[in-house]
Design a protein around this motif. Structure first.
Motif, short mmCIF file in Angstrom:
data_model
loop_
_atom_site.label_atom_id
_atom_site.label_comp_id
_atom_site.label_asym_id
_atom_site.label_seq_id
_atom_site.Cartn_x
_atom_site.Cartn_y
_atom_site.Cartn_z
N THR A 250 0.83 -1.20 0.00
CA THR A 250 0.00 0.00 0.00
C THR A 250 0.87 1.25 0.00
OG1 THR A 250 -0.10 0.15 2.42
CG2 THR A 250 -1.76 -1.23 1.32
N GLU A 251 0.27 2.36 -0.43
CA GLU A 251 0.99 3.63 -0.42
C GLU A 251 1.38 4.03 1.01
OE1 GLU A 251 -1.68 6.28 -2.37
OE2 GLU A 251 -1.08 5.65 -4.39
N SER A 252 0.53 3.67 1.98
CA SER A 252 0.83 4.01 3.37
C SER A 252 2.05 3.25 3.88
CB SER A 252 -0.37 3.75 4.26
OG SER A 252 -0.81 2.41 4.18
N GLU A 253 2.27 2.04 3.39
CA GLU A 253 3.45 1.27 3.81
C GLU A 253 4.73 1.94 3.29
OE1 GLU A 253 2.45 -3.34 4.18
OE2 GLU A 253 1.78 -2.52 2.27
N LEU A 254 4.71 2.37 2.04
CA LEU A 254 5.86 3.07 1.50
C LEU A 254 6.12 4.36 2.27
CD1 LEU A 254 8.09 3.45 -0.58
CD2 LEU A 254 6.39 4.47 -2.11
N ALA A 255 5.05 5.12 2.55
CA ALA A 255 5.19 6.37 3.29
C ALA A 255 5.73 6.13 4.70
CB ALA A 255 3.85 7.10 3.36
N CYS A 256 5.27 5.06 5.34
CA CYS A 256 5.72 4.72 6.70
C CYS A 256 7.21 4.41 6.70
CB CYS A 256 4.93 3.53 7.22
SG CYS A 256 5.37 3.01 8.90
N CYS A 257 7.63 3.64 5.72
CA CYS A 257 9.04 3.28 5.61
C CYS A 257 9.91 4.51 5.38
CB CYS A 257 9.19 2.28 4.47
SG CYS A 257 10.88 1.93 4.02
N GLN A 258 9.47 5.40 4.50
CA GLN A 258 10.23 6.62 4.21
C GLN A 258 10.30 7.54 5.42
OE1 GLN A 258 7.90 7.82 0.82
NE2 GLN A 258 9.30 6.86 -0.65
N GLN A 259 9.18 7.64 6.14
CA GLN A 259 9.16 8.47 7.35
C GLN A 259 10.07 7.88 8.43
OE1 GLN A 259 5.48 8.52 9.61
NE2 GLN A 259 5.79 10.64 10.21
N GLU A 260 10.07 6.56 8.53
CA GLU A 260 10.93 5.89 9.51
C GLU A 260 12.40 6.23 9.26
OE1 GLU A 260 12.48 1.39 10.05
OE2 GLU A 260 10.31 1.64 10.14
N LEU A 261 12.81 6.17 8.00
CA LEU A 261 14.19 6.49 7.67
C LEU A 261 14.53 7.92 8.05
CD1 LEU A 261 16.95 6.01 6.42
CD2 LEU A 261 15.94 6.49 4.17
N ARG A 262 13.62 8.85 7.73
CA ARG A 262 13.89 10.26 8.07
C ARG A 262 14.04 10.44 9.58
NH1 ARG A 262 10.01 11.11 3.88
NH2 ARG A 262 8.32 11.26 5.40
N LYS A 263 13.19 9.79 10.35
CA LYS A 263 13.26 9.93 11.81
C LYS A 263 14.52 9.29 12.38
CE LYS A 263 8.44 10.58 13.10
NZ LYS A 263 7.32 10.11 13.98
N ILE A 264 14.84 8.10 11.92
CA ILE A 264 16.04 7.42 12.42
C ILE A 264 17.28 8.22 12.06
CG2 ILE A 264 17.49 5.37 12.13
CD1 ILE A 264 14.97 3.71 11.95
N TYR A 265 17.30 8.78 10.85
CA TYR A 265 18.45 9.56 10.43
C TYR A 265 18.59 10.82 11.27
CZ TYR A 265 21.71 12.05 7.41
OH TYR A 265 22.80 12.72 6.95
N SER A 266 17.48 11.50 11.51
CA SER A 266 17.54 12.77 12.26
C SER A 266 17.77 12.57 13.75
CB SER A 266 16.26 13.58 12.03
OG SER A 266 15.14 12.91 12.57
N GLU A 267 17.42 11.39 14.26
CA GLU A 267 17.52 11.15 15.70
C GLU A 267 18.66 10.21 16.08
OE1 GLU A 267 13.72 9.67 16.85
OE2 GLU A 267 12.66 11.55 16.37
N ASN A 268 19.56 9.93 15.16
CA ASN A 268 20.58 8.92 15.46
C ASN A 268 21.56 9.37 16.54
OD1 ASN A 268 23.43 9.67 14.09
ND2 ASN A 268 21.78 10.44 12.81
N ASP A 269 21.55 10.65 16.89
CA ASP A 269 22.39 11.13 17.98
C ASP A 269 21.63 11.24 19.30
OD1 ASP A 269 24.73 11.37 16.51
OD2 ASP A 269 24.17 13.36 15.78
#
Length: 232
Positions: free
Chosen positions: A98-117
């Motif tokens: 689903t489109e929501s699964e792709l969006a969830c995955c993309q959002q997850e990457l952005r959050k993990i990247y921004s919060e890795n510190d």
């Protein structure tokens, strides 16, 4: 045994020992990590027995059918197949997300990247039947980002479909369903209803919902899915 904000939460009682274990989406509210990240950490932990719904009668029924089926992957199924290293590139013609699964995955990457510190980036471990969240060193944080990138690339290899209908279960609101299984799996069930594609899921509650009036659709476990597509 403490979840997000210091609240006490018994992982063993609510997932490993429960007759109907909480979905990963419902479990996520107790831990300050992303949806897919929680699934990956749980699958990786050797002390956790991952629960899955297996129905031999469904398998026997599917064995009698001829021809190729089409499939929709739930989010937990996506993560599990990724963790197993299963390459489905030759089967993408028959598999959608689903489109929501792709969006969830993309959002997850952005959050993990921004919060890795951030101090709460870490890993889940089960010790003495209780979950503990450990802060990670820098190398583990970098690995978290790399894994999120790899998972995003895996997810992006599948075709996506939008959803135009809602589930209609008497006495249960759509908001309640989304709180229970998440938007990704809600959309996956709805899309399965719309399209007639089989839903692939390893979540027990999600699988049970596919048998209820108003959200009924054909569903298979990951084990049956792998068998049906005759993966080498």
């Amino acid at each position: 045994e403490h979840g997000q904000g210091g609240s006490k939460f018994d992982f063993k009682a609510n997932y490993q020992d429960a007759t109907y274990p909480l979905t990963f989406w419902a479990l996520k509210r107790f831990y300050p990590i992303e949806y897919g990240q929680l699934i990956r950490l749980t699958l990786r932990d050797q002390n956790v027995i991952v629960r899955e719904f297996l129905d031999s009668s469904e398998f026997e029924k599917n064995e009698e059918k001829d021809g190729r089926s089409n499939y929709i992957l739930s989010y937990s199924a996506l993560v599990t197949l990724y963790m197993l290293g299963i390459d489905l590139s030759e089967y993408c013609e028959y598999i959608v997300i689903t489109e929501s699964e792709l969006a969830c995955c993309q959002q997850e990457l952005r959050k993990i990247y921004s919060e890795n510190d951030a101090s709460h980036v870490g890993s889940l471990r089960i010790e003495n039947d209780k979950p503990f969240f450990y802060e990670s060193p820098d190398e583990v944080k970098r690995n978290n980002v790399r894994e999120a990138v790899d998972f995003k690339e895996y997810v992006e290899s599948f075709k996506t479909c939008g959803v135009t209908t809602d589930l209609l279960i008497d006495g249960v609101t759509n908001d309640t369903l989304r709180d229970l299984i998440g938007t990704c799996d809600y959309d996956a069930i709805a899309l399965s209803q719309e399209s007639g594609y089989k839903l692939v899921t390893n979540e027990i509650i999600t699988r049970l919902l596919t048998k209820m009036k108003g959200s009924e659709c054909e569903a298979v476990s990951i084990q049956d899915f792998i068998s049906e597509i005759k993966l080498p």
